[in-house]
Design a protein around this motif. Structure first.
Motif, PDB file in Angstrom:
ATOM      1  N   UNK A 145       0.823  -1.211   0.000  1.00 50.23           N
ATOM      2  CA  UNK A 145       0.000   0.000   0.000  1.00 50.23           C
ATOM      3  C   UNK A 145       0.858   1.263   0.000  1.00 50.23           C
ATOM      4  N   UNK A 146       2.003   1.233   0.687  1.00 46.36           N
ATOM      5  CA  UNK A 146       2.880   2.395   0.731  1.00 46.36           C
ATOM      6  C   UNK A 146       3.416   2.713  -0.658  1.00 46.36           C
ATOM      7  N   UNK A 147       3.825   1.693  -1.393  1.00 46.07           N
ATOM      8  CA  UNK A 147       4.387   1.907  -2.729  1.00 46.07           C
ATOM      9  C   UNK A 147       3.377   2.551  -3.667  1.00 46.07           C
ATOM     10  N   UNK A 148       2.149   2.037  -3.676  1.00 44.88           N
ATOM     11  CA  UNK A 148       1.158   2.599  -4.599  1.00 44.88           C
ATOM     12  C   UNK A 148       0.712   3.987  -4.147  1.00 44.88           C
ATOM     13  N   UNK A 149       0.708   4.233  -2.834  1.00 44.47           N
ATOM     14  CA  UNK A 149       0.339   5.562  -2.342  1.00 44.47           C
ATOM     15  C   UNK A 149       1.397   6.587  -2.709  1.00 44.47           C
ATOM     16  N   UNK A 150       2.665   6.199  -2.648  1.00 45.68           N
ATOM     17  CA  UNK A 150       3.741   7.134  -2.966  1.00 45.68           C
ATOM     18  C   UNK A 150       3.844   7.430  -4.461  1.00 45.68           C
ATOM     19  N   UNK A 151       3.298   6.556  -5.276  1.00 48.99           N
ATOM     20  CA  UNK A 151       3.323   6.797  -6.715  1.00 48.99           C
ATOM     21  C   UNK A 151       2.235   7.774  -7.161  1.00 48.99           C
ATOM     22  N   UNK A 152       1.184   7.897  -6.356  1.00 50.04           N
ATOM     23  CA  UNK A 152       0.050   8.741  -6.728  1.00 50.04           C
ATOM     24  C   UNK A 152       0.320  10.198  -6.355  1.00 50.04           C
ATOM     25  N   UNK A 153      -0.259  11.100  -7.150  1.00 44.12           N
ATOM     26  CA  UNK A 153      -0.119  12.518  -6.838  1.00 44.12           C
ATOM     27  C   UNK A 153      -1.156  12.964  -5.812  1.00 44.12           C
ATOM     28  N   UNK A 154      -2.346  12.398  -5.884  1.00 44.83           N
ATOM     29  CA  UNK A 154      -3.399  12.764  -4.936  1.00 44.83           C
ATOM     30  C   UNK A 154      -4.178  11.536  -4.501  1.00 44.83           C
ATOM     31  N   UNK A 155      -4.611  11.556  -3.241  1.00 51.84           N
ATOM     32  CA  UNK A 155      -5.489  10.523  -2.694  1.00 51.84           C
ATOM     33  C   UNK A 155      -6.904  11.096  -2.603  1.00 51.84           C
ATOM     34  N   UNK A 156      -7.875  10.368  -3.107  1.00 48.70           N
ATOM     35  CA  UNK A 156      -9.269  10.782  -3.039  1.00 48.70           C
ATOM     36  C   UNK A 156      -9.994   9.908  -2.018  1.00 48.70           C
ATOM     37  N   UNK A 157     -10.625  10.538  -1.035  1.00 50.32           N
ATOM     38  CA  UNK A 157     -11.362   9.802   0.005  1.00 50.32           C
ATOM     39  C   UNK A 157     -12.688  10.518   0.281  1.00 50.32           C
ATOM     40  N   UNK A 197      -9.670  25.220   5.704  1.00 52.85           N
ATOM     41  CA  UNK A 197      -8.761  26.275   5.270  1.00 52.85           C
ATOM     42  C   UNK A 197      -7.314  25.813   5.343  1.00 52.85           C
ATOM     43  N   UNK A 198      -6.712  25.962   6.525  1.00 55.07           N
ATOM     44  CA  UNK A 198      -5.276  25.663   6.617  1.00 55.07           C
ATOM     45  C   UNK A 198      -4.975  24.428   7.442  1.00 55.07           C
ATOM     46  N   UNK A 199      -6.004  23.708   7.886  1.00 56.95           N
ATOM     47  CA  UNK A 199      -5.763  22.629   8.825  1.00 56.95           C
ATOM     48  C   UNK A 199      -5.716  21.244   8.243  1.00 56.95           C
ATOM     49  N   UNK A 200      -5.749  21.103   6.921  1.00 58.80           N
ATOM     50  CA  UNK A 200      -5.780  19.770   6.333  1.00 58.80           C
ATOM     51  C   UNK A 200      -4.663  19.580   5.318  1.00 58.80           C
ATOM     52  N   UNK A 201      -4.270  18.312   5.126  1.00 56.33           N
ATOM     53  CA  UNK A 201      -3.188  17.958   4.196  1.00 56.33           C
ATOM     54  C   UNK A 201      -3.732  17.838   2.774  1.00 56.33           C
ATOM     55  N   UNK A 202      -4.375  18.888   2.320  1.00 60.98           N
ATOM     56  CA  UNK A 202      -5.004  18.892   1.008  1.00 60.98           C
ATOM     57  C   UNK A 202      -6.196  19.814   1.035  1.00 60.98           C
ATOM     58  N   UNK A 203      -7.364  19.289   0.697  1.00 59.42           N
ATOM     59  CA  UNK A 203      -8.588  20.087   0.713  1.00 59.42           C
ATOM     60  C   UNK A 203      -9.734  19.264   1.285  1.00 59.42           C
ATOM     61  N   UNK A 204     -10.682  19.967   1.911  1.00 60.37           N
ATOM     62  CA  UNK A 204     -11.888  19.350   2.449  1.00 60.37           C
ATOM     63  C   UNK A 204     -13.091  19.931   1.723  1.00 60.37           C
ATOM     64  N   UNK A 246      -1.095  22.124  -9.387  1.00 57.04           N
ATOM     65  CA  UNK A 246      -0.407  23.246  -8.748  1.00 57.04           C
ATOM     66  C   UNK A 246       0.711  22.738  -7.837  1.00 57.04           C
ATOM     67  N   UNK A 247       1.964  22.733  -8.306  1.00 56.97           N
ATOM     68  CA  UNK A 247       3.076  22.181  -7.507  1.00 56.97           C
ATOM     69  C   UNK A 247       3.242  22.868  -6.152  1.00 56.97           C
ATOM     70  N   UNK A 248       3.108  24.196  -6.110  1.00 56.02           N
ATOM     71  CA  UNK A 248       3.324  24.905  -4.847  1.00 56.02           C
ATOM     72  C   UNK A 248       2.229  24.565  -3.838  1.00 56.02           C
ATOM     73  N   UNK A 249       0.981  24.576  -4.262  1.00 57.96           N
ATOM     74  CA  UNK A 249      -0.116  24.228  -3.349  1.00 57.96           C
ATOM     75  C   UNK A 249       0.015  22.775  -2.899  1.00 57.96           C
ATOM     76  N   UNK A 250       0.462  21.917  -3.809  1.00 58.26           N
ATOM     77  CA  UNK A 250       0.645  20.496  -3.499  1.00 58.26           C
ATOM     78  C   UNK A 250       1.708  20.324  -2.405  1.00 58.26           C
ATOM     79  N   UNK A 251       2.821  21.046  -2.545  1.00 59.89           N
ATOM     80  CA  UNK A 251       3.895  20.946  -1.554  1.00 59.89           C
ATOM     81  C   UNK A 251       3.461  21.501  -0.199  1.00 59.89           C
ATOM     82  N   UNK A 252       2.681  22.582  -0.219  1.00 65.11           N
ATOM     83  CA  UNK A 252       2.167  23.128   1.044  1.00 65.11           C
ATOM     84  C   UNK A 252       1.251  22.123   1.735  1.00 65.11           C
ATOM     85  N   UNK A 253       0.411  21.447   0.955  1.00 65.63           N
ATOM     86  CA  UNK A 253      -0.487  20.439   1.511  1.00 65.63           C
ATOM     87  C   UNK A 253       0.312  19.281   2.102  1.00 65.63           C
TER      88      UNK A 253
END
Length: 422
Positions: free
Chosen positions: A267-279, A320-327, A344-351
């Motif tokens: 699971x770690x390998x496939x998660x690290x290959x993805x750019x975003x996780x959708x839940x 707003x600023x409390x999550x590792x991505x967006x809610x 957006x690379x910069x927003x992605x890195x901030x997340x």
């Protein structure tokens, strides 16, 4: 060496579910403190179960509605017994109290089943869940009556979410002395992790036997993914999860980039290959292991208010600023957030950095020491003090008397019936 007996709902599968990972972390906690652990379960042993024997944990198969359990438990003479979910306390609690009355009785909730059920019913009725709220009449359901009764009958209950700690004390009026806040505790980021440019596509992961995960996959398929795919025609969504039923694999469509891949070997390998996780979780309870793992892998996530509950930065608004991505809580807002963050690379890195901050501030390994400090006080108390504390819990004594009487007689009736069958 003191002994802990864990009565498991299923044999732990940390590679398949967050519940399996949590159980393994609790077992490890006791082992690190010098305890011997036996894991007992009436469930069938699954192909993905963890090798408990490999870490020095003995395994014991037990039978439902059979006094052989008491005989075995009495001979084992544990200092503590942990019930994995309230249903196991209902089934085995009176037998534990009879076989080893002096042992500390612990309940690991995993999450509040009554809360998850109430939210599921809300969604099935076509109503949106706003800000994690559920009506009082929905919370007072049959599962709640059983679950709260089990909490009162135990010496201490491990609660995984601070939101649920608050709900148990404020809504259900459970004394704080019966509860222990016990979240996940994680090691830091799995470094080094691939960067933005080295990753591609989306991932969604979760055990298909868990209803919230299946509902999320359906929502992705029917509403969310078509909106994302329209703006990102080259992107793919990789759906992982243990035990995919035929109705799930039937959703696979390579032309649409909707790829149902089933159980993940790593699971770690496939998660690290993805750019975003959708839940996109429309209902549920507890903490979401998949989202913690995404943070460890440096993978930002798009989730709902339910998904982020009890996991955002303390004192911060997850939206707003409390999550590792967006809610977001609608198909349109989830898709829009995913499309924007994916590009957006910069927003992605901030997340990604916010995810690391959440791990450090809320789920660091030192949480285990805090949990053990509270548990050790109960584990080390004298038999006299434990009995005095139990006598002070009149509600628990009352529920034990009534519930155990009915459960005991039903279990003994089933046992006698099975014995007399040809």
């Amino acid at each position: 060496m003191p002994l802990l007996v864990v009565i498991g709902y299923v044999w732990p599968e940390p590679a398949s579910s967050a519940a399996g990972s949590r159980m393994l972390s609790l077992i490890t906690l006791f082992q690190q403190q010098g305890w011997q652990v036996i894991f007992a379960s009436a469930a069938e042993k699954s192909p993905h179960r963890f090798d408990l024997l490999g870490i020095g944990v003995a395994e014991q198969s037990i039978a439902l509605n059979c006094d052989s359990f008491q005989q075995w438990l009495q001979s084992a003479a544990p200092q503590a017994v942990m019930f994995d979910r309230f249903m196991l306390e209902e089934q085995f609690g009176w037998r534990v109290a009879e076989a080893c009355p002096d042992a500390l009785r612990m309940l690991d909730m995993e999450d509040i089943h009554a809360l998850r059920h109430a939210r599921h019913e809300t969604v099935k009725a076509g109503r949106a869940i706003v800000a994690s709220e559920v009506a009082t009449d929905q919370l007072n359901n049959e599962l709640a009556f059983r679950e709260v009764a089990a909490i009162y009958r135990c010496d201490v209950t491990l609660v995984i979410s601070d939101f649920e700690m608050q709900l148990l004390q404020q809504h259900y009026q459970i004394p704080a002395a019966l509860l222990c806040y016990c979240p996940f505790w994680q090691r830091g980021p799995k470094t080094p992790v691939p960067g933005f440019a080295e990753r591609s596509h989306f991932i969604s992961i979760g055990n298909f036997r868990h209803a919230p995960n299946w509902q999320a996959v359906l929502w992705l398929k029917q509403q969310i993914w078509p909106l994302i795919r329209k703006q990102l025609p080259q992107a793919e969504l990789h759906i992982y999860g243990a035990y995919p039923p035929p109705k799930a694999t039937a959703l696979h469509n390579a032309r649409e980039g909707f790829l149902v891949k089933g159980w993940a070997e790593d699971a770690v390998a496939v998660m690290q290959q993805a750019r975003l996780c959708l839940a996109p979780l429309q209902f549920g309870a507890g903490l979401k292991g998949k989202l913690l793992e995404a943070m460890q892998c440096g993978t930002p996530s798009i989730t709902t208010t339910i998904g982020a509950e009890g996991m955002n930065l303390v004192g911060s608004n997850a939206r707003t600023c409390g999550w590792a991505g967006e809610v977001a809580d609608t198909a349109e807002s989830i898709a829009a957030a995913a499309i924007a963050l994916y590009q957006d690379p910069r927003a992605w890195q901030n997340a990604q950095q916010r995810g690391y901050a959440i791990l450090a501030k809320r789920f660091a390994e030192d949480q285990a020491a805090i949990v053990w400090q509270q548990l050790s006080q109960l584990l080390n108390e004298s038999v006299t003090a434990r009995e005095s504390r139990r006598q002070g819990n009149f509600t628990g004594q009352m529920l034990q008397s009534h519930a155990y009487r009915s459960t005991r007689y039903m279990g003994q009736w089933i046992e006698a019936k099975n014995r007399n069958q040809p």
